[in-house]
Write a protein that holds these residues in place. Structure first.
Motif, PDB file in Angstrom:
ATOM      1  N   GLU A   1       0.811  -1.173   0.072  1.00 58.04           N
ATOM      2  CA  GLU A   1       0.016  -0.097  -0.157  1.00 58.04           C
ATOM      3  C   GLU A   1       1.009   1.253   0.028  1.00 58.04           C
ATOM      4  N   GLU A   2       0.732   2.101  -0.751  1.00 62.47           N
ATOM      5  CA  GLU A   2       1.307   3.465  -0.754  1.00 62.47           C
ATOM      6  C   GLU A   2       0.673   4.467   0.417  1.00 62.47           C
ATOM      7  N   ILE A   3       1.527   4.816   1.212  1.00 63.44           N
ATOM      8  CA  ILE A   3       1.324   5.648   2.445  1.00 63.44           C
ATOM      9  C   ILE A   3       2.133   6.782   2.519  1.00 63.44           C
ATOM     10  N   GLU A   4       1.424   7.737   3.303  1.00 67.94           N
ATOM     11  CA  GLU A   4       2.384   8.884   3.765  1.00 67.94           C
ATOM     12  C   GLU A   4       2.974   8.817   4.927  1.00 67.94           C
ATOM     13  N   VAL A   5       4.353   8.973   5.094  1.00 67.21           N
ATOM     14  CA  VAL A   5       4.905   8.809   6.289  1.00 67.21           C
ATOM     15  C   VAL A   5       5.733  10.072   6.648  1.00 67.21           C
ATOM     16  N   GLY A   6       5.499  10.614   8.014  1.00 66.32           N
ATOM     17  CA  GLY A   6       6.200  11.692   8.795  1.00 66.32           C
ATOM     18  C   GLY A   6       7.642  11.119   9.259  1.00 66.32           C
ATOM     19  N   LYS A   7       7.823  11.861  10.262  1.00 66.30           N
ATOM     20  CA  LYS A   7       9.447  11.392  10.736  1.00 66.30           C
ATOM     21  C   LYS A   7       8.988  10.327  12.100  1.00 66.30           C
ATOM     22  N   ARG A   8       7.912  10.228  12.374  1.00 59.32           N
ATOM     23  CA  ARG A   8       7.600   9.276  13.511  1.00 59.32           C
ATOM     24  C   ARG A   8       7.034   7.913  13.174  1.00 59.32           C
ATOM     25  N   LEU A   9       7.321   6.887  13.502  1.00 57.18           N
ATOM     26  CA  LEU A   9       7.103   5.425  13.400  1.00 57.18           C
ATOM     27  C   LEU A   9       6.368   4.905  14.763  1.00 57.18           C
TER      28      LEU A   9
ATOM     29  N   LYS B   1      -0.131   7.054  12.979  1.00 57.70           N
ATOM     30  CA  LYS B   1      -1.025   7.658  12.703  1.00 57.70           C
ATOM     31  C   LYS B   1      -1.433   9.225  13.338  1.00 57.70           C
ATOM     32  N   GLU B   2      -0.870   9.223  14.568  1.00 58.74           N
ATOM     33  CA  GLU B   2      -1.175  10.537  15.303  1.00 58.74           C
ATOM     34  C   GLU B   2       0.128  11.549  15.047  1.00 58.74           C
TER      35      GLU B   2
ATOM     36  N   ARG C   1      -2.725  14.190  16.071  1.00 57.65           N
ATOM     37  CA  ARG C   1      -2.839  14.895  17.470  1.00 57.65           C
ATOM     38  C   ARG C   1      -1.215  15.279  18.064  1.00 57.65           C
ATOM     39  N   GLY C   2      -0.363  14.502  17.455  1.00 60.21           N
ATOM     40  CA  GLY C   2       1.082  14.753  17.951  1.00 60.21           C
ATOM     41  C   GLY C   2       0.967  13.689  19.365  1.00 60.21           C
ATOM     42  N   GLY C   3       2.120  13.566  19.938  1.00 58.69           N
ATOM     43  CA  GLY C   3       2.048  12.814  20.846  1.00 58.69           C
ATOM     44  C   GLY C   3       2.762  12.265  22.025  1.00 58.69           C
TER      45      GLY C   3
END
Length: 107
Positions: free
Chosen positions: A13-21, A97-98, A105-107
């Motif tokens: 699946e193609e997904i968007e990723v930020g810096k957090r896993l 996802k946060e 929401r950040g977290g």
């Protein structure tokens, strides 16, 4: 997609990723430093933050968060480390996802 995120194909699946896993199925004895060290050693990039989530009694919840300097570093580590064995357990790794860079929401 912005400079705060990158796209990657993960588990078909193609997904968007930020810096957090998000890392799941962690052994309950693992602490944040163990998680950070493991990802620093095997993830291919420097971890800037790691945390193991705890339940209401302060015990490990078996999951955690790992943050990298860039979304590309996080994406590369996610693909490389998903289904890797860590202290006898096969971990799963996905985008957090946060993550506030993804509108969470950040977290």
């Amino acid at each position: 997609m912005s400079e705060l995120t990158t796209k990657v194909t993960h588990m078909g699946e193609e997904i968007e990723v930020g810096k957090r896993l998000y890392v799941g199925n962690l052994p309950y004895r693992v602490r944040w430093q163990d998680l950070k060290d493991f990802f620093n050693e095997h993830g291919g990039a420097e971890v800037v933050y790691a945390d193991v989530k705890a339940d209401w009694q302060g015990r490990s919840a078996g999951c955690g968060i790992v943050e990298f300097k860039s979304p590309q570093d996080a994406a590369d580590a996610m693909v490389k480390m998903h289904d890797m064995e860590f202290e006898g357990r096969k971990i799963f790794v996905r985008q957090d996802k946060e993550d506030r860079d993804l509108g969470g929401r950040g977290g």
